[in-house]
Design a protein around this motif. Sequence first.
Motif, mmCIF file in Angstrom:
data_model
loop_
_atom_site.group_PDB
_atom_site.id
_atom_site.type_symbol
_atom_site.label_atom_id
_atom_site.label_comp_id
_atom_site.label_asym_id
_atom_site.label_seq_id
_atom_site.Cartn_x
_atom_site.Cartn_y
_atom_site.Cartn_z
ATOM 1 N N ILE A 121 8.760 5.196 -0.874
ATOM 2 C CA ILE A 121 7.757 4.587 -0.001
ATOM 3 C C ILE A 121 6.752 5.651 0.419
ATOM 4 C CG2 ILE A 121 7.390 3.390 2.192
ATOM 5 C CD1 ILE A 121 10.367 2.461 1.910
ATOM 6 N N GLN A 122 5.473 5.290 0.389
ATOM 7 C CA GLN A 122 4.410 6.237 0.713
ATOM 8 C C GLN A 122 3.427 5.622 1.708
ATOM 9 O OE1 GLN A 122 2.470 7.247 -2.973
ATOM 10 N NE2 GLN A 122 4.343 7.998 -3.902
ATOM 11 N N GLU A 123 2.705 6.506 2.386
ATOM 12 C CA GLU A 123 1.595 6.046 3.215
ATOM 13 C C GLU A 123 0.624 5.274 2.338
ATOM 14 O OE1 GLU A 123 -0.178 9.388 5.213
ATOM 15 O OE2 GLU A 123 1.728 9.949 6.131
ATOM 16 N N GLN A 124 -0.006 4.274 2.918
ATOM 17 C CA GLN A 124 -0.956 3.373 2.260
ATOM 18 C C GLN A 124 -0.289 2.267 1.445
ATOM 19 O OE1 GLN A 124 -4.190 3.658 3.260
ATOM 20 N NE2 GLN A 124 -3.312 5.289 4.504
ATOM 21 N N ASP A 125 1.056 2.316 1.259
ATOM 22 C CA ASP A 125 1.736 1.160 0.687
ATOM 23 C C ASP A 125 1.596 0.020 1.689
ATOM 24 O OD1 ASP A 125 2.522 2.622 -1.543
ATOM 25 O OD2 ASP A 125 4.587 2.913 -0.860
ATOM 26 N N VAL A 126 1.939 -1.184 1.275
ATOM 27 C CA VAL A 126 1.771 -2.363 2.128
ATOM 28 C C VAL A 126 3.116 -3.053 2.312
ATOM 29 C CG1 VAL A 126 0.663 -4.631 2.322
ATOM 30 C CG2 VAL A 126 -0.610 -2.683 1.374
ATOM 31 N N GLU B 214 0.857 -9.102 6.181
ATOM 32 C CA GLU B 214 0.785 -7.812 5.486
ATOM 33 C C GLU B 214 0.395 -6.723 6.474
ATOM 34 O OE1 GLU B 214 -1.781 -7.732 2.103
ATOM 35 O OE2 GLU B 214 -0.634 -9.253 1.032
ATOM 36 N N TYR B 215 0.990 -5.547 6.295
ATOM 37 C CA TYR B 215 0.735 -4.403 7.168
ATOM 38 C C TYR B 215 0.637 -3.134 6.329
ATOM 39 C CZ TYR B 215 2.492 -7.695 10.585
ATOM 40 O OH TYR B 215 2.676 -8.820 11.350
ATOM 41 N N LYS B 216 -0.420 -2.385 6.533
ATOM 42 C CA LYS B 216 -0.561 -1.102 5.841
ATOM 43 C C LYS B 216 0.404 -0.096 6.477
ATOM 44 C CE LYS B 216 -4.627 0.325 4.810
ATOM 45 N NZ LYS B 216 -5.989 0.878 4.944
ATOM 46 N N ASP C 79 -1.339 -1.448 13.832
ATOM 47 C CA ASP C 79 -1.145 -2.046 15.146
ATOM 48 C C ASP C 79 -1.697 -3.465 15.120
ATOM 49 O OD1 ASP C 79 -0.813 -2.678 17.776
ATOM 50 O OD2 ASP C 79 -2.108 -1.105 18.561
ATOM 51 N N LYS C 80 -0.877 -4.372 14.602
ATOM 52 C CA LYS C 80 -1.225 -5.791 14.523
ATOM 53 C C LYS C 80 -0.080 -6.578 15.141
ATOM 54 C CE LYS C 80 -2.316 -7.114 10.303
ATOM 55 N NZ LYS C 80 -2.583 -7.214 8.858
ATOM 56 N N ALA C 81 -0.311 -7.846 15.393
ATOM 57 C CA ALA C 81 0.727 -8.696 15.980
ATOM 58 C C ALA C 81 2.001 -8.648 15.130
ATOM 59 C CB ALA C 81 0.221 -10.126 16.092
ATOM 60 N N ALA D 13 9.065 -7.090 1.725
ATOM 61 C CA ALA D 13 8.759 -6.318 0.518
ATOM 62 C C ALA D 13 7.759 -5.219 0.859
ATOM 63 C CB ALA D 13 8.197 -7.229 -0.571
ATOM 64 N N ILE D 14 7.743 -4.199 0.016
ATOM 65 C CA ILE D 14 6.745 -3.147 0.098
ATOM 66 C C ILE D 14 6.118 -3.028 -1.275
ATOM 67 C CG2 ILE D 14 6.311 -0.678 0.481
ATOM 68 C CD1 ILE D 14 8.683 -0.735 2.467
ATOM 69 N N TYR D 15 4.768 -3.019 -1.282
ATOM 70 C CA TYR D 15 4.009 -2.949 -2.530
ATOM 71 C C TYR D 15 3.054 -1.764 -2.498
ATOM 72 C CZ TYR D 15 5.547 -7.643 -3.665
ATOM 73 O OH TYR D 15 6.309 -8.733 -3.964
ATOM 74 N N ARG D 16 2.734 -1.298 -3.683
ATOM 75 C CA ARG D 16 1.699 -0.294 -3.859
ATOM 76 C C ARG D 16 0.591 -0.950 -4.661
ATOM 77 N NH1 ARG D 16 4.550 4.304 -5.580
ATOM 78 N NH2 ARG D 16 5.026 4.399 -3.378
ATOM 79 N N LYS D 17 -0.619 -0.900 -4.113
ATOM 80 C CA LYS D 17 -1.763 -1.531 -4.781
ATOM 81 C C LYS D 17 -2.411 -0.579 -5.746
ATOM 82 C CE LYS D 17 -2.691 -4.834 -1.196
ATOM 83 N NZ LYS D 17 -3.638 -5.447 -0.324
#
Length: 121
Positions: free
Chosen positions: A52-57, A64-66, A104-106, A117-121
């Motif tokens: 897992i890396q920064e900027q994954d979603v 969805e959350y960055k 920082d979202k709801a 899930a975690i995705y990389r775009k």
Amino acid sequence: MTCIYQTRVTNLGKMVTNFLVEKMIILFKDNAPEDLADYCVLHSENQVFDVIQEQDVLVLGDAEYKILCVGEEVQSNLQNLGHITLRFVGSRTEGLGGSLYLEDKAVPTIHRGDRIAIYRK
């Protein structure tokens, strides 16, 4: 998109909603110790395909959350225990290496059967 991680919510501990006001969700695989299970979103499968890396979603249900910061213990805790904390606070808090820091979202409402899930775009 490349899938980095995926699982499904199997149960919600009775204290999970108490943490939502703190903008955090504690994940633990179905085999969580009994004294912790009440505080956790329990899940199955725990399929970790990559680091897992920064900027994954992170995808939780339809939201969805960055990923802004990955604590130094997240990868090993997720692989070995299925246990991390999701923090929807927008920045890293000191000393919490087992946490994944997100936009920082709801915080979403979580239901049994939801996909995480975690995705990389």
